[in-house]
Design an enzyme around this catalytic site. Structure first.
Site, PDB file in Angstrom:
ATOM      1  N   LYS A   1     -13.319   1.640  52.026  1.00  0.00           N
ATOM      2  CA  LYS A   1     -14.339   1.142  51.109  1.00  0.00           C
ATOM      3  C   LYS A   1     -14.423   2.088  49.923  1.00  0.00           C
ATOM      4  CE  LYS A   1     -18.930   1.689  51.891  1.00  0.00           C
ATOM      5  NZ  LYS A   1     -19.268   2.409  50.646  1.00  0.00           N
TER       6      LYS A   1
ATOM      7  N   GLU B   1     -25.575  -3.115  47.942  1.00  0.00           N
ATOM      8  CA  GLU B   1     -26.582  -2.129  48.343  1.00  0.00           C
ATOM      9  C   GLU B   1     -27.787  -2.186  47.410  1.00  0.00           C
ATOM     10  OE1 GLU B   1     -25.252   1.890  49.112  1.00  0.00           O
ATOM     11  OE2 GLU B   1     -27.301   2.650  49.176  1.00  0.00           O
TER      12      GLU B   1
HETATM   13  N1  LIG Z   1     -29.898   8.443  55.260  1.00  0.00           N
HETATM   14  C1  LIG Z   1     -29.412   7.740  54.248  1.00  0.00           C
HETATM   15  N2  LIG Z   1     -29.739   6.436  54.159  1.00  0.00           N
HETATM   16  C2  LIG Z   1     -29.246   5.676  53.144  1.00  0.00           C
HETATM   17  O1  LIG Z   1     -29.548   4.478  53.106  1.00  0.00           O
HETATM   18  C3  LIG Z   1     -28.371   6.283  52.211  1.00  0.00           C
HETATM   19  C4  LIG Z   1     -28.063   7.643  52.369  1.00  0.00           C
HETATM   20  N3  LIG Z   1     -28.588   8.341  53.377  1.00  0.00           N
HETATM   21  N4  LIG Z   1     -27.254   8.266  51.505  1.00  0.00           N
HETATM   22  C5  LIG Z   1     -26.532   7.525  50.527  1.00  0.00           C
HETATM   23  C6  LIG Z   1     -27.325   6.400  50.052  1.00  0.00           C
HETATM   24  C7  LIG Z   1     -28.563   6.735  49.252  1.00  0.00           C
HETATM   25  N5  LIG Z   1     -29.412   5.616  49.554  1.00  0.00           N
HETATM   26  C8  LIG Z   1     -30.744   5.494  49.199  1.00  0.00           C
HETATM   27  C9  LIG Z   1     -31.528   6.604  49.003  1.00  0.00           C
HETATM   28  C10 LIG Z   1     -32.863   6.497  48.692  1.00  0.00           C
HETATM   29  C11 LIG Z   1     -33.431   5.274  48.536  1.00  0.00           C
HETATM   30  C12 LIG Z   1     -34.866   5.219  48.209  1.00  0.00           C
HETATM   31  O2  LIG Z   1     -35.609   6.114  48.551  1.00  0.00           O
HETATM   32  N6  LIG Z   1     -35.321   4.217  47.545  1.00  0.00           N
HETATM   33  C13 LIG Z   1     -36.729   4.091  47.253  1.00  0.00           C
HETATM   34  C14 LIG Z   1     -36.968   3.843  45.811  1.00  0.00           C
HETATM   35  C15 LIG Z   1     -36.105   2.755  45.232  1.00  0.00           C
HETATM   36  C16 LIG Z   1     -36.190   2.671  43.702  1.00  0.00           C
HETATM   37  O3  LIG Z   1     -36.652   3.623  43.063  1.00  0.00           O
HETATM   38  O4  LIG Z   1     -35.776   1.610  43.210  1.00  0.00           O
HETATM   39  C17 LIG Z   1     -37.271   2.957  48.141  1.00  0.00           C
HETATM   40  O5  LIG Z   1     -38.486   2.814  48.219  1.00  0.00           O
HETATM   41  O6  LIG Z   1     -36.465   2.287  48.782  1.00  0.00           O
HETATM   42  C18 LIG Z   1     -32.647   4.131  48.694  1.00  0.00           C
HETATM   43  C19 LIG Z   1     -31.310   4.243  49.040  1.00  0.00           C
HETATM   44  C20 LIG Z   1     -28.760   4.719  50.448  1.00  0.00           C
HETATM   45  N7  LIG Z   1     -27.844   5.586  51.133  1.00  0.00           N
HETATM   46  C1  LIG Z   2     -24.769   3.728  51.987  1.00  0.00           C
HETATM   47  C2  LIG Z   2     -23.539   3.146  52.602  1.00  0.00           C
HETATM   48  C3  LIG Z   2     -23.260   1.810  52.085  1.00  0.00           C
HETATM   49  C4  LIG Z   2     -22.373   4.061  52.356  1.00  0.00           C
HETATM   50  O1  LIG Z   2     -21.584   3.909  51.473  1.00  0.00           O
HETATM   51  C5  LIG Z   2     -22.309   5.240  53.211  1.00  0.00           C
HETATM   52  O2  LIG Z   2     -22.891   5.256  54.305  1.00  0.00           O
HETATM   53  O3  LIG Z   2     -21.665   6.198  52.792  1.00  0.00           O
HETATM   54 MG   LIG Z   3     -20.705   5.711  50.920  1.00  0.00          MG
END
Ligand SMILES: Nc1nc(=O)c2c([nH]1)NC[C@@H]1CN(c3ccc(C(=O)N[C@@H](CCC(=O)O)C(=O)O)cc3)CN21
Ligand SMILES: CC(C)C(=O)C(=O)O
Ligand SMILES: [Mg+2]
Length: 283
Positions: A115, A184
């Site tokens: 991926k 995502e």
């Molecule tokens: N533990 C973990 N879970 C994940 O889903 C993830 C990772 N790590 N690392 C790589 C990315 C980063 N990701 C993320 C990280 C933070 C948010 C988050 O906190 N979003 C807030 C605000 C969204 C916004 O500002 O639009 C939320 O409320 O979902 C979402 C996806 C998804 N992925």
């Molecule tokens: C957040 C997901 C889609 C990913 O790329 C990962 O786990 O690294």
């Molecule tokens: Mg990744």
């Protein structure tokens, strides 16, 4: 033991409306448990940088990190479809580097697919890797490797203009030869449109229900990741709580000399008198 799935099974599942359940895994035991549970596929995500190494993002993760964790997961889940996640700078620089690094996931870690993140701007790489005979999963929307450009880990496609860009990216990724697409952190309305528009399976992490399957990060769904919890996470267990309670109980047992008991020690195989005589010699 059910037969290991192939990419054709995932096309068939899309056609028949059977949903694909997948998680990330980075280690041998988690891979074993996922396979025993009947997980349809496993992503060895570069999120390993955050979930197992404690980085604040995925950018520092190397090819060596990814290959090593893919090998661990493959040993734990020999009969599960496994996808290796290409880390930052392993495919952006050139088609040649992209193909070479993609190939390593198959040759060195026995992955079934790779991926990579991005839409139109990585289509040359997707085409090159596909031409080398490797199954490619695309990944658009919130792309953590380019979170600097996105202004953080932020949901994408919330407005019409950015949704249009994502639809164009989705179509381009399919046209470039990708055989699946991960969305995502985009709204479900957009997910549904893209999943219906594309011939290839479209999967969601934080992109809602209307598509061909769901992915979650194992550390999130098991309650083992403490830095933050994205809105899209459903927590199915609280492993941190179980683990901390077990550690606390062990610490208490050690301090109070309640562990080890007779059950946890080895028995001498000569008469105790002979041992006493031995100890005498040194007194
Ligand atoms: N533990 C973990 N879970 C994940 O889903 C993830 C990772 N790590 N690392 C790589 C990315 C980063 N990701 C993320 C990280 C933070 C948010 C988050 O906190 N979003 C807030 C605000 C969204 C916004 O500002 O639009 C939320 O409320 O979902 C979402 C996806 C998804 N992925
Ligand atoms: C957040 C997901 C889609 C990913 O790329 C990962 O786990 O690294
Ligand atoms: Mg990744």
């Amino acid at each position: 033991m059910p037969k290991k799935k192939s990419i054709l099974d995932f096309y068939k599942m899309k056609e028949e409306g059977d949903k694909v359940a997948w998680i990330t895994a980075y280690d041998f035991p988690t891979a074993q448990f996922a396979e025993q549970a009947g997980m349809d596929m496993i992503l060895v995500g570069d999120s390993l940088g955050m979930v197992v190494k404690g980085y604040s993002g995925t950018v520092p993760v190397t090819m060596e990190d990814c290959i090593s964790h893919c090998q661990d997961v493959r040993r734990g889940a020999p009969n599960t479809y496994c996808i290796g996640d290409m880390p930052f700078m392993s495919y952006q620089v050139s088609n040649e580097k992209a193909v070479e690094n993609a190939g390593r996931f198959l040759k060195e870690a026995d992955m079934d697919a790779i991926k990579l993140e991005g839409g139109q701007r990585v289509c040359d790489q997707i085409r090159a890797i596909t031409d080398a005979g490797i199954v490619v999963f695309g990944h658009i929307g919130l792309t953590p490797q380019s979170s600097g450009q996105l202004g953080g880990f932020k949901a994408q496609g919330l407005h019409v203009d950015s949704a249009r860009d994502l639809i164009d990216d989705a179509i381009a990724v399919q046209e470039a030869g990708a055989e699946a697409l991960l969305l995502e952190a985009v709204p479900p309305e957009l997910t549904e449109f893209i999943a219906k528009k594309l011939k290839i399976p479209v999967y969601s992490i934080g992109a809602g229900l209307p598509c061909d399957g769901q992915l979650l990060i194992c550390g999130d769904m098991l309650g083992m990741f403490q830095a933050f919890t994205p809105k899209f996470v459903k927590q199915y267990a609280n492993v941190a709580e179980i683990e901390i309670a077990a550690f606390e109980e062990y610490i208490k047992d050690v301090k109070e000399e309640k562990f080890p008991t007779d059950d946890h020690v080895y028995n001498v195989q000569d008469p105790i008198e002979e041992f006493e005589k031995l100890f005498e010699e040194y007194n």
